[in-house]
Design a protein around this motif. Structure first.
Motif, mmCIF file in Angstrom:
data_model
loop_
_atom_site.group_PDB
_atom_site.id
_atom_site.type_symbol
_atom_site.label_atom_id
_atom_site.label_comp_id
_atom_site.label_asym_id
_atom_site.label_seq_id
_atom_site.Cartn_x
_atom_site.Cartn_y
_atom_site.Cartn_z
ATOM 1 N N VAL A 245 2.253 -1.316 3.058
ATOM 2 C CA VAL A 245 3.074 -2.481 3.406
ATOM 3 C C VAL A 245 4.008 -2.834 2.241
ATOM 4 O O VAL A 245 3.822 -2.371 1.118
ATOM 5 C CB VAL A 245 2.184 -3.681 3.773
ATOM 6 C CG1 VAL A 245 1.293 -3.337 4.963
ATOM 7 C CG2 VAL A 245 1.322 -4.112 2.581
ATOM 8 N N ARG A 246 4.987 -3.665 2.517
ATOM 9 C CA ARG A 246 6.008 -3.973 1.513
ATOM 10 C C ARG A 246 5.408 -4.555 0.232
ATOM 11 O O ARG A 246 5.774 -4.154 -0.879
ATOM 12 C CB ARG A 246 7.038 -4.955 2.093
ATOM 13 C CG ARG A 246 8.173 -5.260 1.130
ATOM 14 C CD ARG A 246 9.115 -6.314 1.699
ATOM 15 N NE ARG A 246 9.914 -5.807 2.799
ATOM 16 C CZ ARG A 246 11.060 -5.140 2.661
ATOM 17 N NH1 ARG A 246 11.516 -4.870 1.436
ATOM 18 N NH2 ARG A 246 11.740 -4.734 3.719
ATOM 19 N N SER A 247 4.482 -5.499 0.347
ATOM 20 C CA SER A 247 3.963 -6.181 -0.840
ATOM 21 C C SER A 247 3.155 -5.281 -1.759
ATOM 22 O O SER A 247 2.963 -5.595 -2.936
ATOM 23 C CB SER A 247 3.100 -7.382 -0.419
ATOM 24 O OG SER A 247 1.887 -6.938 0.179
ATOM 25 N N MET A 248 2.668 -4.139 -1.233
ATOM 26 C CA MET A 248 1.826 -3.239 -2.017
ATOM 27 C C MET A 248 2.583 -2.056 -2.612
ATOM 28 O O MET A 248 2.008 -1.244 -3.327
ATOM 29 C CB MET A 248 0.685 -2.704 -1.137
ATOM 30 C CG MET A 248 -0.239 -3.762 -0.560
ATOM 31 S SD MET A 248 -1.282 -4.518 -1.813
ATOM 32 C CE MET A 248 -2.306 -3.138 -2.297
ATOM 33 N N GLN A 249 3.869 -1.941 -2.334
ATOM 34 C CA GLN A 249 4.626 -0.759 -2.730
ATOM 35 C C GLN A 249 4.574 -0.498 -4.234
ATOM 36 O O GLN A 249 4.301 0.622 -4.681
ATOM 37 C CB GLN A 249 6.089 -0.898 -2.291
ATOM 38 C CG GLN A 249 6.289 -0.829 -0.784
ATOM 39 C CD GLN A 249 6.225 0.554 -0.216
ATOM 40 O OE1 GLN A 249 6.756 1.500 -0.778
ATOM 41 N NE2 GLN A 249 5.584 0.705 0.934
ATOM 42 N N LYS A 250 4.829 -1.503 -5.056
ATOM 43 C CA LYS A 250 4.884 -1.293 -6.498
ATOM 44 C C LYS A 250 3.511 -1.001 -7.095
ATOM 45 O O LYS A 250 3.415 -0.393 -8.165
ATOM 46 C CB LYS A 250 5.508 -2.521 -7.168
ATOM 47 C CG LYS A 250 6.980 -2.685 -6.851
ATOM 48 C CD LYS A 250 7.586 -3.863 -7.600
ATOM 49 C CE LYS A 250 9.076 -4.012 -7.290
ATOM 50 N NZ LYS A 250 9.673 -5.171 -8.005
ATOM 51 N N ILE A 251 2.464 -1.437 -6.416
ATOM 52 C CA ILE A 251 1.108 -1.157 -6.879
ATOM 53 C C ILE A 251 0.685 0.250 -6.495
ATOM 54 O O ILE A 251 0.059 0.964 -7.278
ATOM 55 C CB ILE A 251 0.118 -2.180 -6.276
ATOM 56 C CG1 ILE A 251 0.467 -3.600 -6.749
ATOM 57 C CG2 ILE A 251 -1.326 -1.838 -6.634
ATOM 58 C CD1 ILE A 251 -0.294 -4.677 -6.019
ATOM 59 N N ARG A 256 9.793 5.020 -8.501
ATOM 60 C CA ARG A 256 11.003 5.622 -7.932
ATOM 61 C C ARG A 256 11.008 5.608 -6.411
ATOM 62 O O ARG A 256 12.034 5.897 -5.776
ATOM 63 C CB ARG A 256 11.162 7.055 -8.455
ATOM 64 C CG ARG A 256 11.602 7.123 -9.899
ATOM 65 C CD ARG A 256 11.376 8.488 -10.515
ATOM 66 N NE ARG A 256 9.956 8.713 -10.790
ATOM 67 C CZ ARG A 256 9.483 9.757 -11.455
ATOM 68 N NH1 ARG A 256 10.327 10.670 -11.915
ATOM 69 N NH2 ARG A 256 8.185 9.885 -11.673
ATOM 70 N N ALA A 257 9.866 5.285 -5.811
ATOM 71 C CA ALA A 257 9.782 5.157 -4.362
ATOM 72 C C ALA A 257 9.969 3.688 -4.001
ATOM 73 O O ALA A 257 9.944 2.813 -4.853
ATOM 74 C CB ALA A 257 8.429 5.665 -3.869
ATOM 75 N N GLY A 258 10.163 3.414 -2.714
ATOM 76 C CA GLY A 258 10.334 2.030 -2.300
ATOM 77 C C GLY A 258 10.345 1.882 -0.793
ATOM 78 O O GLY A 258 10.673 2.811 -0.056
#
Length: 380
Positions: A245-251, A256-258
Motif C-alpha cells: 500500500v502507499r503508506s508502506m512503500q518507503k519502508i 528508487r521504487a514508488g
C-alpha cells in the motif's frame, strides 16, 4: 520455510551492519508501531536491529503456511538442467515458499516472481496446466528492497548476451504453454534491461509462436520508453508489482521504487499496445490496513489492471522486514471476492500465492487468447 538451497542472509544495499543480542525465552514482543525501541530493549533484554526488522517471538507461523522441503528426483533433474544452461530461477534466488511442491509436480513448480507447473497442480492433482518462469539478467539485484532475499550489488556481473536465445531454446523444449519472464532490477543498464526482455520475447515467439509470454518487470526507473518498447515486443501479459500500500512503500521498497511510479508503468504498458493485459501483486501482513488494501486495489482498477494476485509476506531472515500479521485463508478469500467485485478479470488470493504462481491458469490463458482473437477480428 527456507529450503536447503537458501544462501546466507544477504546484506541490504546501503544498510549499516547490525549485531543481534541473544533474547531470553520470556522476551516480550517489540512490534513495528509499538513502544519506542529503547524502552522495549530495557524491558525485554534485547533490541531488534531496526523498528521494522528482527523476529517476533510471539508471532508463530500457522499450519497453513508450513510447506514440505524441496526434494525428489524431478527437482534434482530440473535443477541440473537449469544449471547446465546457466539460467536463474526466482524460486531459489528469492527462497520461494512453494518450492517443495516439486516432488508432486510434473516438473519444477513453485512461485514468487519463479513458477513452474508441469501439470501437477497446486497439490499434484493433475490440472494439465504447463507453465514456467525464468529469471533474466542474472541473480544479483541493484536494489535493496527490505522484503526480498535476492542478493544485491551496485555493480552486478554483465548480463549474458546469449541468455535470450538460450532461454527460448530451453523453454521451447520443455513443452510449456505459458512462460513468465522476470528479472532482478538492473539500474546499471541504460534501459534497465528492457531490451534484453524484448529480445527474449521475440526469440520465444519465433521458436514457438503459440506460446503465451508474460513479463514481470521492474519499473525501469520510470522510463516509459523502455516500458513501451517491451510492451510492443510481442508479449501477451505485462506484469509489474506495486508490492504494498502507499503508506508502506518507503519502508518496504528500495527508495528508487514508488507507488505512483509503479502505477505509471502499468498505465503506460496498457496504453502502449491495444489489447495489452496488465497484472500486479500485493503482499499482505506487513502492517497495512483493510482500507489501505481497498484503496490500492481501487487505484489499480482505475488504470484498468486486469489481473491481481495477493499473498502473505514471509520474512526470509531477521535482517528483512518483520511479519506483522499472518492473514488467514478466509480473509484471503474475502479479498478475492472483493477484487472481483471491483472488476478485476482474475484474482488469485491466498497465503502462498505469489506474483507468478499458477500464472498459466486455464482461465487466464483463455482470457489472453480471447483478447488476441478480438484484436485480429477487429483488424480484418
Amino acid at each position: 520455510m527456507q529450503s536447503s538451497l537458501a544462501r546466507p542472509p544477504p546484506t541490504l544495499a546501503g544498510s549499516a551492519s547490525v549485531g543481534f543480542v541473544a533474547r531470553p525465552r520470556q522476551a516480550s514482543v517489540v512490534r513495528c508501531h509499538g513502544e519506542p525501541a529503547a524502552a522495549a530493549a530495557s524491558s525485554s533484554g534485547w533490541a531488534p536491529p531496526t523498528p521494522y526488522t528482527g523476529r517476533d517471538p510471539e508471532l508463530k507461523k500457522p499450519a497453513w503456511l508450513r510447506q514440505r522441503a524441496a526434494q525428489g528426483e524431478k527437482y534434482a533433474r530440473l535443477r541440473e538442467s537449469l544449471g547446465e544452461l546457466k539460467l536463474n530461477t526466482v524460486c531459489v534466488e528469492a527462497q520461494c515458499p512453494n518450492i517443495g511442491e516439486v516432488a508432486e509436480s510434473g516438473l519444477l513448480k513453485c512461485s514468487t516472481r519463479f513458477c513452474w507447473n508441469g501439470g501437477g497442480g497446486a497439490g499434484g492433482e493433475g490440472d494439465g496446466i504447463a507453465t514456467a518462469t525464468i529469471m533474466l539478467l542474472g541473480d544479483t539485484c541493484t536494489r535493496g528492497c527490505r522484503f526480498c532475499a535476492v542478493k544485491t550489488s551496485n555493480k552486478p556481473p554483465l548480463p549474458d548476451a546469449l541468455e535470450p536465445l538460450k532461454t527460448a531454446v530451453a523453454v521451447a523444449s520443455w513443452g510449456v504453454d505459458y512462460v513468465v519472464l522476470t528479472s532482478v532490477d538492473r539500474d546499471d543498464i541504460p534501459d534497465g534491461g528492457s531490451g534484453h526482455f524484448a529480445e527474449t520475447v521475440r526469440a520465444l515467439k519465433e521458436l514457438k509462436p503459440g506460446i503465451l509470454v508474460e513479463c514481470l518487470t521492474s519499473d525501469f526507473r520510470g522510463d516509459l520508453e523502455a516500458v513501451a518498447s517491451l510492451a510492443n515486443s510481442g508479449l501477451d501479459v505485462y506484469a509489474h508489482n506495486i508490492e504494498t500500500v502507499r503508506s508502506m512503500q518507503k519502508i518496504v521498497r528500495d527508495p528508487r521504487a514508488g507507488y505512483d511510479q509503479s502505477l505509471s508503468v502499468l498505465e503506460h504498458a496498457k496504453a502502449s499496445k491495444e489489447g495489452m493485459v496488465t497484472k500486479s501483486s500485493i503482499m499482505l501482513g506487513l502492517g497495512e490496513t483493510d482500507e489501505e488494501i481497498k484503496q490500492t486495489m481501487a487505484d489499480l482498477r482505475a488504470i484498468d489492471v486486469d489481473i491481481l494476485t495477493l499473498g502473505q509476506y514471509l520474512q526470509p531472515t531477521e535482517r528483512h522486514l518483520r511479519v506483522r500479521e499472518y492473514v488467514t485463508p478466509e480473509k484471503f478469500d474475502f479479498w478475492k471476492k472483493y477484487g472481483e467485485s471491483l472488476g478485476f478479470v482474475y484474482v488469485a488470493s491466498g497465503p502462498l500465492v505469489r506474483s507468478s504462481y499458477r500464472a498459466g491458469e486455464i482461465f487466464v490463458q483463455n482470457f489472453v487468447r480471447q483478447k488476441k482473437a478480438e484484436l485480429v477480428s477487429a483488424a480484418s
